[in-house]
Motif scaffolding. Structure first.
Motif, PDB file in Angstrom:
ATOM      1  N   GLY A   1       0.913  -1.270   0.026  1.00 19.17           N
ATOM      2  CA  GLY A   1      -0.054  -0.108  -0.044  1.00 19.17           C
ATOM      3  C   GLY A   1       0.950   1.151  -0.047  1.00 19.17           C
ATOM      4  O   GLY A   1       0.260   2.444   0.439  1.00 19.17           O
ATOM      5  N   LEU A   2       2.264   1.106  -0.349  1.00 25.48           N
ATOM      6  CA  LEU A   2       2.755   2.437  -0.406  1.00 25.48           C
ATOM      7  C   LEU A   2       2.604   3.195  -1.524  1.00 25.48           C
ATOM      8  O   LEU A   2       2.121   2.515  -2.523  1.00 25.48           O
ATOM      9  CB  LEU A   2       4.505   2.011  -0.333  1.00 25.48           C
ATOM     10  N   THR A   3       3.010   4.401  -1.687  1.00 26.07           N
ATOM     11  CA  THR A   3       2.803   5.205  -2.924  1.00 26.07           C
ATOM     12  C   THR A   3       3.993   5.135  -3.669  1.00 26.07           C
ATOM     13  O   THR A   3       4.996   4.783  -3.378  1.00 26.07           O
ATOM     14  CB  THR A   3       2.446   6.654  -2.538  1.00 26.07           C
ATOM     15  N   THR A   4       3.828   5.615  -5.008  1.00 21.98           N
ATOM     16  CA  THR A   4       4.884   5.525  -5.955  1.00 21.98           C
ATOM     17  C   THR A   4       6.114   6.426  -5.638  1.00 21.98           C
ATOM     18  O   THR A   4       7.075   6.179  -5.589  1.00 21.98           O
ATOM     19  CB  THR A   4       4.508   5.980  -7.210  1.00 21.98           C
ATOM     20  N   ARG A   5       5.730   7.418  -4.867  1.00 20.42           N
ATOM     21  CA  ARG A   5       6.444   8.582  -4.289  1.00 20.42           C
ATOM     22  C   ARG A   5       7.498   7.753  -3.265  1.00 20.42           C
ATOM     23  O   ARG A   5       8.682   7.847  -3.225  1.00 20.42           O
ATOM     24  CB  ARG A   5       6.027   9.670  -3.949  1.00 20.42           C
ATOM     25  N   GLN A   6       6.794   7.104  -2.299  1.00 22.56           N
ATOM     26  CA  GLN A   6       7.727   6.265  -1.305  1.00 22.56           C
ATOM     27  C   GLN A   6       8.417   5.412  -1.863  1.00 22.56           C
ATOM     28  O   GLN A   6       9.605   5.004  -1.257  1.00 22.56           O
ATOM     29  CB  GLN A   6       6.627   5.764  -0.500  1.00 22.56           C
ATOM     30  N   ILE A   7       7.824   4.632  -2.697  1.00 20.86           N
ATOM     31  CA  ILE A   7       8.677   3.372  -3.419  1.00 20.86           C
ATOM     32  C   ILE A   7       9.898   4.030  -4.087  1.00 20.86           C
ATOM     33  O   ILE A   7      11.029   3.435  -4.011  1.00 20.86           O
ATOM     34  CB  ILE A   7       8.022   2.666  -4.339  1.00 20.86           C
ATOM     35  N   ALA A   8       9.770   5.013  -4.879  1.00 22.38           N
ATOM     36  CA  ALA A   8      10.874   5.884  -5.719  1.00 22.38           C
ATOM     37  C   ALA A   8      12.132   6.241  -4.454  1.00 22.38           C
ATOM     38  O   ALA A   8      13.142   6.109  -4.869  1.00 22.38           O
ATOM     39  CB  ALA A   8      10.424   6.860  -6.305  1.00 22.38           C
ATOM     40  N   ALA A   9      11.532   7.080  -3.309  1.00 27.36           N
ATOM     41  CA  ALA A   9      12.373   7.491  -2.610  1.00 27.36           C
ATOM     42  C   ALA A   9      13.186   6.282  -1.991  1.00 27.36           C
ATOM     43  O   ALA A   9      14.519   6.284  -1.815  1.00 27.36           O
ATOM     44  CB  ALA A   9      11.654   8.310  -1.488  1.00 27.36           C
ATOM     45  N   ALA A  10      12.624   5.135  -1.617  1.00 30.05           N
ATOM     46  CA  ALA A  10      13.450   3.942  -1.167  1.00 30.05           C
ATOM     47  C   ALA A  10      14.302   3.362  -1.969  1.00 30.05           C
ATOM     48  O   ALA A  10      15.386   3.025  -1.526  1.00 30.05           O
ATOM     49  CB  ALA A  10      12.292   2.850  -0.492  1.00 30.05           C
ATOM     50  N   TYR A  11      14.049   3.336  -3.192  1.00 33.96           N
ATOM     51  CA  TYR A  11      15.046   2.981  -4.350  1.00 33.96           C
ATOM     52  C   TYR A  11      15.914   4.039  -4.801  1.00 33.96           C
ATOM     53  O   TYR A  11      16.508   3.768  -5.890  1.00 33.96           O
ATOM     54  CB  TYR A  11      14.217   2.046  -5.279  1.00 33.96           C
ATOM     55  N   LEU A  12      15.740   5.260  -4.338  1.00 31.28           N
ATOM     56  CA  LEU A  12      16.648   6.467  -4.941  1.00 31.28           C
ATOM     57  C   LEU A  12      16.626   6.453  -6.424  1.00 31.28           C
ATOM     58  O   LEU A  12      17.483   6.825  -7.217  1.00 31.28           O
ATOM     59  CB  LEU A  12      17.903   6.127  -4.364  1.00 31.28           C
ATOM     60  N   VAL A  13      15.329   6.356  -6.905  1.00 27.05           N
ATOM     61  CA  VAL A  13      15.245   6.806  -8.409  1.00 27.05           C
ATOM     62  C   VAL A  13      13.973   8.050  -8.471  1.00 27.05           C
ATOM     63  O   VAL A  13      13.220   7.926  -7.521  1.00 27.05           O
ATOM     64  CB  VAL A  13      14.900   5.522  -9.043  1.00 27.05           C
ATOM     65  N   PRO A  14      14.159   8.360  -9.453  1.00 23.65           N
ATOM     66  CA  PRO A  14      13.001   9.635  -9.867  1.00 23.65           C
ATOM     67  C   PRO A  14      11.506   8.977  -9.937  1.00 23.65           C
ATOM     68  O   PRO A  14      11.298   7.541 -10.167  1.00 23.65           O
ATOM     69  CB  PRO A  14      13.058  10.022 -11.295  1.00 23.65           C
ATOM     70  N   GLU A  15      10.611   9.666  -9.380  1.00 25.33           N
ATOM     71  CA  GLU A  15       9.248   9.100  -9.255  1.00 25.33           C
ATOM     72  C   GLU A  15       8.608   8.809 -10.501  1.00 25.33           C
ATOM     73  O   GLU A  15       8.201   7.803 -10.485  1.00 25.33           O
ATOM     74  CB  GLU A  15       8.414  10.039  -8.369  1.00 25.33           C
ATOM     75  N   ALA A  16       8.750   9.397 -11.528  1.00 28.52           N
ATOM     76  CA  ALA A  16       8.671   8.935 -12.825  1.00 28.52           C
ATOM     77  C   ALA A  16       9.082   7.719 -13.357  1.00 28.52           C
ATOM     78  O   ALA A  16       8.432   7.087 -14.040  1.00 28.52           O
ATOM     79  CB  ALA A  16       8.946  10.138 -13.934  1.00 28.52           C
TER      80      ALA A  16
END
Length: 381
Positions: free
Chosen positions: A121-136
């Motif tokens: 249930g994580l947001t795309t922004r949260q997942i992107a931040a966790a993996y250090l990649v741009p949200e897009a």
């Protein structure tokens, strides 16, 4: 509002929408929209039935999207209208959602991202931040993954081993971003273990708990690594260790041993030792022998060589290490440690320096460089 409770029902809500006729991608999008609305409205007006609330809001969102798309008119006829008031569906299809997100057609990276979206249930922004990649970039990865699995039957039996691999990948990502992925992986694995009733899944949970218990002692304030032998064991989480050992013992009692259970058994012996000197290296070697017979893994062979060096002396460890492919990552670091233990400080220093050059992780590279410098200083003195 307890966000853990909120995220815990996400896969169940997705499954309800799929059962009602939504495809997986549309269901997941609708649930994400419902989560956003929940985060906005629940603090002031929490529902008595969180799952029912999410199902209602997500289903309405799905219908709005269907109705707004003229190209889906025929499909709208099939799914239009809300179900009659009453209890939310009680069938828990969470395990099917796990299987769907860890589909063999997906790459490991895509499976991890989709699992974090649809199951955690994580947001795309949260997942992107966790993996250090741009949200897009992460949004594209998730979209491709959803398109892939949406063509697959939701009722198709899944592969539990694949789900376990995905969750272990999540766990090993650690603690980057504003989401603790290790803790999230443990939460999801608890959920999976309760559903699967499988000793190897319990073994994964035990392994995660035992490794996570050592987390507070694993790094210094400056971020540098603390080797296991030097860790302050009073910082280890005794409650997690107790739980991990209990979960492992119950799994081993079923006499259906697998790789993860055996890895957890090694971790349990480390956790059980009050000091590094009290570690039962002889039994650890025995567990590695069993693990090697099961997997024939070069990494297991490398770890076994180090354990042999502790149990039977550095020369025995070096003899065992000679049977391991020298191209294997961390081979030079293991060789350096064993040569230092054997008293060959110059060779050990050179091997530590070579291992540092090959290390991909910054913290590991720094640690190995410091080890080389320490031995050079000892030799010079």
């Amino acid at each position: 509002m307890d966000e853990a409770v909120l995220r815990g029902v996400v896969p169940q809500v997705i499954a309800v929408l799929v059962r009602r006729g939504a495809d997986f991608a549309a269901a997941e999008d609708a649930v994400q929209d419902a989560l956003v609305e929940a985060l906005r409205s629940w603090p002031d007006d929490p529902p008595r039935d969180p799952k029912g609330w999410l199902v209602t809001v997500a289903w309405r969102r799905f219908l709005d999207v269907v109705r707004s798309d003229a190209a889906r008119q025929r499909r709208e006829v099939a799914v239009d209208g809300e179900p009659a008031p009453g209890p939310t569906e009680t069938v828990d299809d969470t395990l099917r959602v796990f299987f769907h997100c860890a589909h063999p057609a997906l790459t490991p990276a895509s499976a991890v991202a989709l699992t974090l979206r649809a199951v955690a249930g994580l947001t795309t922004r949260q997942i992107a931040a966790a993996y250090l990649v741009p949200e897009a970039t992460m949004a594209q990865r998730i979209s491709r993954a959803k398109r892939t699995v949406s063509t697959e039957s939701f009722d198709r039996p899944g592969d539990l081993a694949t789900v376990r691999r995905v969750l272990y990948l999540v766990f090993n990502e650690g603690y980057t971003g504003d989401v603790d992925l290790a803790a999230e992986a443990i939460r999801l694995t608890r959920q999976l273990a309760a559903l699967a009733q499988d000793p190897e899944t319990d073994g994964l949970l035990a392994l995660m708990l035992l490794h996570h218990a050592r987390r507070p002692a694993r790094t210094r304030v400056d971020g540098s690594l603390v080797p296991l032998a030097e860790q302050d064991r009073s910082l280890w989480d005794s409650a997690l260790i107790t739980e991990g050992v209990a979960v492992l013992q119950a799994a081993l009692a079923q006499d259906r041993r697998g790789e993860l259970q055996l890895q957890a058994a090694v971790a349990a012996l480390h956790a059980d030792a009050r000091t590094a000197e009290e570690t039962d290296w002889v039994q650890i070697v025995q567990w590695y022998d069993e693990l090697l017979a099961l997997t024939d893994s070069p990494v297991v062979r490398l770890n076994r060589a180090v354990a042999v060096g502790e149990a039977d002396g550095a020369r025995a460890g070096l003899a065992a290490l000679a049977e391991v492919d020298p191209a294997l990552p961390r081979h030079r670091a293991a060789a350096a440690y064993l040569h230092e233990k054997a008293g060959d400080l110059d060779l050990a220093a050179r091997l530590y320096a070579e291992a540092a050059e090959l290390a991909l992780d910054v913290a590991e590279r720094t640690h190995l460089t410091k080890q080389a410098a320490r031995l050079h200083q000892q030799s010079a003195g």
